[in-house]
Design a protein around this motif. Structure first.
Motif, mmCIF file in Angstrom:
data_model
loop_
_atom_site.group_PDB
_atom_site.id
_atom_site.type_symbol
_atom_site.label_atom_id
_atom_site.label_comp_id
_atom_site.label_asym_id
_atom_site.label_seq_id
_atom_site.Cartn_x
_atom_site.Cartn_y
_atom_site.Cartn_z
ATOM 1 N N SER A 462 16.955 -9.509 6.323
ATOM 2 C CA SER A 462 16.213 -8.251 6.432
ATOM 3 C C SER A 462 16.151 -7.632 5.048
ATOM 4 O O SER A 462 16.917 -8.004 4.147
ATOM 5 C CB SER A 462 16.900 -7.294 7.415
ATOM 6 N N PHE A 463 15.214 -6.708 4.856
ATOM 7 C CA PHE A 463 15.194 -5.972 3.596
ATOM 8 C C PHE A 463 16.429 -5.078 3.549
ATOM 9 O O PHE A 463 16.940 -4.651 4.580
ATOM 10 C CB PHE A 463 13.912 -5.152 3.477
ATOM 11 N N ARG A 464 16.912 -4.836 2.354
ATOM 12 C CA ARG A 464 18.134 -4.054 2.204
ATOM 13 C C ARG A 464 18.077 -2.760 2.993
ATOM 14 O O ARG A 464 19.098 -2.279 3.474
ATOM 15 C CB ARG A 464 18.375 -3.729 0.727
ATOM 16 N N HIS A 465 16.925 -2.203 3.089
ATOM 17 C CA HIS A 465 16.744 -0.978 3.857
ATOM 18 C C HIS A 465 15.281 -0.922 4.240
ATOM 19 O O HIS A 465 14.424 -1.489 3.580
ATOM 20 C CB HIS A 465 17.138 0.247 3.017
ATOM 21 N N ILE A 466 14.978 -0.231 5.316
ATOM 22 C CA ILE A 466 13.595 -0.183 5.785
ATOM 23 C C ILE A 466 12.671 0.428 4.739
ATOM 24 O O ILE A 466 11.479 0.108 4.675
ATOM 25 C CB ILE A 466 13.498 0.586 7.119
ATOM 26 N N SER A 467 13.201 1.302 3.882
ATOM 27 C CA SER A 467 12.355 1.902 2.853
ATOM 28 C C SER A 467 11.877 0.854 1.851
ATOM 29 O O SER A 467 10.771 0.964 1.308
ATOM 30 C CB SER A 467 13.101 3.031 2.133
ATOM 31 N N PHE A 468 12.668 -0.194 1.603
ATOM 32 C CA PHE A 468 12.202 -1.278 0.737
ATOM 33 C C PHE A 468 11.074 -2.047 1.409
ATOM 34 O O PHE A 468 10.103 -2.447 0.757
ATOM 35 C CB PHE A 468 13.351 -2.230 0.404
ATOM 36 N N GLN A 469 11.183 -2.260 2.704
ATOM 37 C CA GLN A 469 10.115 -2.961 3.408
ATOM 38 C C GLN A 469 8.832 -2.137 3.359
ATOM 39 O O GLN A 469 7.737 -2.677 3.177
ATOM 40 C CB GLN A 469 10.520 -3.243 4.863
ATOM 41 N N ASP A 470 8.960 -0.815 3.499
ATOM 42 C CA ASP A 470 7.784 0.060 3.397
ATOM 43 C C ASP A 470 7.190 0.027 1.993
ATOM 44 O O ASP A 470 5.961 0.044 1.825
ATOM 45 C CB ASP A 470 8.167 1.497 3.759
ATOM 46 N N PHE A 471 8.044 -0.016 0.978
ATOM 47 C CA PHE A 471 7.541 -0.043 -0.397
ATOM 48 C C PHE A 471 6.741 -1.316 -0.658
ATOM 49 O O PHE A 471 5.629 -1.272 -1.207
ATOM 50 C CB PHE A 471 8.705 0.052 -1.389
ATOM 51 N N PHE A 472 7.307 -2.467 -0.268
ATOM 52 C CA PHE A 472 6.584 -3.723 -0.494
ATOM 53 C C PHE A 472 5.341 -3.812 0.386
ATOM 54 O O PHE A 472 4.360 -4.463 0.016
ATOM 55 C CB PHE A 472 7.518 -4.910 -0.257
ATOM 56 N N HIS A 473 5.368 -3.165 1.545
ATOM 57 C CA HIS A 473 4.165 -3.099 2.375
ATOM 58 C C HIS A 473 3.066 -2.359 1.625
ATOM 59 O O HIS A 473 1.902 -2.789 1.602
ATOM 60 C CB HIS A 473 4.494 -2.391 3.695
ATOM 61 N N ALA A 474 3.415 -1.232 0.991
ATOM 62 C CA ALA A 474 2.426 -0.490 0.203
ATOM 63 C C ALA A 474 1.904 -1.346 -0.946
ATOM 64 O O ALA A 474 0.692 -1.399 -1.217
ATOM 65 C CB ALA A 474 3.051 0.800 -0.329
ATOM 66 N N MET A 475 2.793 -2.042 -1.606
ATOM 67 C CA MET A 475 2.385 -2.887 -2.728
ATOM 68 C C MET A 475 1.496 -4.043 -2.274
ATOM 69 O O MET A 475 0.683 -4.556 -3.056
ATOM 70 C CB MET A 475 3.627 -3.440 -3.423
ATOM 71 N N SER A 476 1.633 -4.447 -1.018
ATOM 72 C CA SER A 476 0.844 -5.589 -0.538
ATOM 73 C C SER A 476 -0.648 -5.310 -0.598
ATOM 74 O O SER A 476 -1.456 -6.237 -0.675
ATOM 75 C CB SER A 476 1.252 -5.949 0.900
ATOM 76 N N TYR A 477 -1.043 -4.029 -0.540
ATOM 77 C CA TYR A 477 -2.465 -3.695 -0.632
ATOM 78 C C TYR A 477 -3.002 -3.901 -2.046
ATOM 79 O O TYR A 477 -4.211 -3.955 -2.263
ATOM 80 C CB TYR A 477 -2.700 -2.238 -0.220
ATOM 81 N N LEU A 478 -2.101 -4.019 -3.030
ATOM 82 C CA LEU A 478 -2.512 -4.104 -4.431
ATOM 83 C C LEU A 478 -2.426 -5.509 -4.994
ATOM 84 O O LEU A 478 -3.056 -5.806 -6.005
ATOM 85 C CB LEU A 478 -1.630 -3.183 -5.288
ATOM 86 N N VAL A 479 -1.613 -6.371 -4.369
ATOM 87 C CA VAL A 479 -1.368 -7.689 -4.968
ATOM 88 C C VAL A 479 -2.023 -8.817 -4.176
ATOM 89 O O VAL A 479 -1.678 -9.975 -4.356
ATOM 90 C CB VAL A 479 0.151 -7.955 -5.090
ATOM 91 N N LYS A 480 -2.931 -8.475 -3.277
ATOM 92 C CA LYS A 480 -3.604 -9.516 -2.492
ATOM 93 C C LYS A 480 -4.348 -10.465 -3.420
ATOM 94 O O LYS A 480 -4.965 -10.049 -4.400
ATOM 95 C CB LYS A 480 -4.592 -8.881 -1.504
ATOM 96 N N GLU A 481 -4.305 -11.756 -3.077
ATOM 97 C CA GLU A 481 -5.061 -12.733 -3.868
ATOM 98 C C GLU A 481 -6.552 -12.493 -3.710
ATOM 99 O O GLU A 481 -7.320 -12.612 -4.648
ATOM 100 C CB GLU A 481 -4.685 -14.153 -3.431
ATOM 101 N N ASP A 482 -6.961 -12.145 -2.481
ATOM 102 C CA ASP A 482 -8.365 -11.804 -2.243
ATOM 103 C C ASP A 482 -8.506 -10.295 -2.388
ATOM 104 O O ASP A 482 -8.193 -9.530 -1.483
ATOM 105 C CB ASP A 482 -8.785 -12.242 -0.831
ATOM 106 N N GLN A 483 -8.950 -9.855 -3.561
ATOM 107 C CA GLN A 483 -9.043 -8.425 -3.830
ATOM 108 C C GLN A 483 -10.473 -7.915 -3.687
ATOM 109 O O GLN A 483 -10.851 -6.899 -4.269
ATOM 110 C CB GLN A 483 -8.517 -8.124 -5.232
ATOM 111 N N SER A 484 -11.279 -8.604 -2.888
ATOM 112 C CA SER A 484 -12.669 -8.182 -2.728
ATOM 113 C C SER A 484 -12.775 -6.890 -1.932
ATOM 114 O O SER A 484 -13.754 -6.164 -2.046
ATOM 115 C CB SER A 484 -13.480 -9.288 -2.043
ATOM 116 N N ARG A 485 -11.757 -6.603 -1.110
ATOM 117 C CA ARG A 485 -11.772 -5.356 -0.345
ATOM 118 C C ARG A 485 -10.351 -5.006 0.057
ATOM 119 O O ARG A 485 -9.448 -5.821 -0.060
ATOM 120 C CB ARG A 485 -12.659 -5.486 0.894
ATOM 121 N N LEU A 486 -10.150 -3.809 0.517
ATOM 122 C CA LEU A 486 -8.810 -3.351 0.850
ATOM 123 C C LEU A 486 -8.228 -4.102 2.023
ATOM 124 O O LEU A 486 -7.033 -4.314 2.111
ATOM 125 C CB LEU A 486 -8.837 -1.844 1.161
ATOM 126 N N GLY A 487 -9.074 -4.543 2.959
ATOM 127 C CA GLY A 487 -8.576 -5.327 4.075
ATOM 128 C C GLY A 487 -8.570 -4.570 5.389
ATOM 129 O O GLY A 487 -8.461 -3.351 5.422
#
Length: 648
Positions: A462-487
């Motif tokens: 598990s992520f060290r804490h749920i807040s880390f999972q939320d942080f990487f979830h937010a970052m996932s919108y920025l590091v997508k390989e397909d950046q043609s749209r937000l998704g």
């Protein structure tokens, strides 16, 4: 000898036999001779029982079967004779005997001792939340004095015992210490310092881990809590009014692993907890439910009547103590705290134990690398960015290494996003491999526990804490390989929040959305590209700009708004008022001296019953929030030392 004075099964057995009338005593010996016993137990020969008086019979049974089994053998005979009152009295003694076994089980939980829950505990502030407040509201308390609450008094009603609450909801933002507090309560009960004489059993249940139960039955839940598949469940449940269940992390009830159960609606294991909360199962037991405020919208309809308490994190004095206990080197502790005191944002953020741990870990990581701390975080998101940037794999050859830094970041983001979108907080090793992640090498972000599932032992991350999972979830919108749209997923998330805006009252913004909004500020945006070695495509940047405009038009409360908004003077008055009454927030320090062991805000799951193996990486779970068990170990994640643990 009265039954109530019996100190152990031996004395209780002698009392029960001595209390029988002469004719009943003869009948009991008759039934004992012909009784069908458990496999491996020797039968009683006719000649063995001839002429025995009660004390002789008790001695014979104990020598053949042992104290506990001897009591069980006699109970069988008494039930056949329909002497039910005596059966109840003798069973009650057995129940109390097992209670001591369970207390010892809790006191000796290896993972709790290693995590420091039984060592120095950093005190947290609790205040009453008015029952008239909307449960969804996270607005700051009005300016009147805060009504402090002691842990000992959570289930008290003052002068009217008949009105004592049997259901308490402890709410607080991510990282405020809910999980650590809950586990400390169980440990203090087991040592006899909390609720003495009030509860026969206090059970800690991680809502995140309930999905791992093999069966959706109350008995199975009790077996798991006791760490004993032979626990006397019938006796334990005989007096439900003397039971306290702590359901930790209602917001982390996760979806089941079985594919056939991934449809909408409650899984059987979720239903098991809902029946407890609705008071359909064991209606007279006591419940303590911890949750983040955002989940109150789903929890409140299940509650008939509950006492609401808010956890506010550290006082000003406790922040200084935390730094002193985290950094075992006094000079480093002073240096780190000096940096924090000079930055108003950092200092306020350290009121939240989870963020305080992130700050300490980040500063220690920078110190160990010999780097000067030049950053000046402007919000909690900047603090998480600084931590993640510090512990991601380094950049190779002075350039941006796709294989190390950015690839690991993208893999963590994809795992976090998949988990959040499917309400999942535990991941099997196969899931990590699917996302190209090596769990043991990423101890700064992931932690692991072994669980006994039937005859097998399985490792879950598990992520060290749920807040880390939320942080990487937010970052996932920025590091997508397909950046043609937000998704589609992110658009759905925005639409859900926009619809919630139309509902009456305020709602708390999801932590993911808060992180994303902060990142999208101009300076943070540029800082992000520099720190993590990737570029946001113009097309995606345009989508994100539109998203940011929509979100900023909404007046949702942000996570940690309540804690950060409280004036220091107000918290000082609260602390002063409590000290004047000669109380401490009543999770006592078991040792006032500076502890060299791990800090209490890193704790491993109490439901982990697999064989303990030495692990080379520390972990702070959350989520198991705590889950709020992020606020951490003394041993920094970067050192590669320590043992895998689960949330503050």
């Amino acid at each position: 000898m009265a039954m109530t004075k019996a100190r152990n099964p031996r004395e209780a057995l002698l009392w029960a036999l001595s209390d029988l009338e002469e004719n009943d005593f003869k009948k009991l010996k008759f039934y004992l001779r012909d009784m069908t016993l458990s496999e491996g137990q020797p039968r009683l020969a006719r000649g063995e029982l001839e002429g025995l008086i009660p004390v002789d019979l008790a001695e014979l049974l104990i020598s053949k079967y042992g104290e506990k089994e001897a009591v069980k053998v006699v109970l069988k005979g008494l039930r056949v004779m329909n002497l039910l009152e005596l059966v109840d009295q003798l069973s009650h003694v057995c129940l109390h005997d097992y209670r001591e076994i369970y207390r010892e089980h809790v006191r000796c939980l290896e993972e709790w001792q290693e995590a420091g829950v039984n060592g120095r505990f950093n005190q947290v502030l609790l205040v009453a939340k008015s029952s008239s407040e909307s449960p969804e509201s996270c607005s700051p308390f009005p300016e009147q004095e805060l009504d402090s609450v002691m842990v000992e008094a959570l289930f008290d009603s003052g002068e009217k015992p008949s009105l004592a609450p049997s259901l308490v909801v402890l709410q607080g933002s991510a990282g405020t210490g809910k999980t650590t507090l809950a586990r400390k309560m169980v440990l203090d009960w087991a040592t006899g310092s909390l609720y003495p004489g009030r509860f026969d059993y206090v059970f800690y249940v991680s809502c995140k881990e309930v999905v791992l139960l093999l069966e959706s039955k109350l008995e199975q839940l009790l077996f798991w809590c006791c760490g004993d598949n032979q626990a006397p469940v019938t006796e334990i449940l005989r007096q439900p009014e003397r039971l306290l269940f702590i359901l930790d992390g209602f917001d982390e009830l996760q979806r089941p692993f079985e594919e056939k159960l991934k449809k909408r609606g409650l899984s059987p294991k979720e239903s098991l907890l809902h029946l407890l909360i609705r008071r359909h199962t064991l209606p007279t037991c006591s419940l303590l439910i911890t949750t983040r405020p955002l989940a109150l919208r789903n929890l409140e309809p299940l509650l008939k009547q509950a006492r609401h308490v808010h956890i506010l994190g550290f006082s000003e004095e406790e922040r200084a103590r935390y730094f002193s206990s985290y950094f075992t080197d006094e000079k480093k502790a002073d240096s780190a705290f000096d940096i924090v005191q000079k930055n108003d944002i950092l200092y306020k953020a350290c009121q939240v134990p989870g963020i305080c741990w992130v700050v300490c870990s980040w500063l220690k990581g920078q110190m160990e690398r010999g780097k000067a701390v030049l950053e000046t975080p402007r919000n909690s998101t900047d603090i998480f960015m600084a931590y993640v940037s510090t512990f991601l794999p380094p950049v190779d050859d002075g350039g941006c290494s796709e294989f190390s830094r950015h690839r690991v970041l993208r893999s963590l983001c994809s795992l976090a996003a998949e988990g959040i979108q499917n309400q999942r907080f535990l991941f099997e090793e196969a899931e990590l491999r699917k996302h190209n992640l090596d769990g043991p090498r990423l101890a700064a972000f992931l932690s692991s526990n072994d669980y006994q599932l039937g005859l097998a032992i399985k490792k879950f991350y598990s992520f060290r804490h749920i807040s880390f999972q939320d942080f990487f979830h937010a970052m996932s919108y920025l590091v997508k390989e397909d950046q043609s749209r937000l998704g589609k997923e992110s658009r759905r998330e925005v639409q859900r929040l926009l619809e919630a805006k139309e509902q009456e009252g305020n709602d708390e913004m999801t932590l993911t959305m808060q992180f994303l909004l902060d990142i999208l500020k101009k300076d943070s945006f540029l800082n992000l590209e520099l720190k993590f070695c990737f570029r946001i495509s113009p097309c995606l940047a345009q989508d994100l700009k539109h998203f940011k405009e929509q979100m900023e038009s909404m007046k949702h409360n942000r996570t940690w708004d309540l804690e950060f908004s409280l004036y220091e003077a107000k918290i000082k008055n609260l602390v002063k008022g409590i000290q004047m009454n000669d109380v401490s927030f009543k999770i006592k320090h078991s040792n006032e001296k500076k502890s060299q062991s791990q800090n209490s805000f890193s704790v491993k799951s109490s439901l982990s019953h697999g064989p303990k193996e030495k692990q080379k990486h520390p972990s702070v779970h959350g989520q198991k929030e705590g889950k709020d068990n992020i606020a951490g170990t003394h041993k920094e994640a970067s050192t590669g030392k320590g043992r895998g643990t689960e949330e503050t």
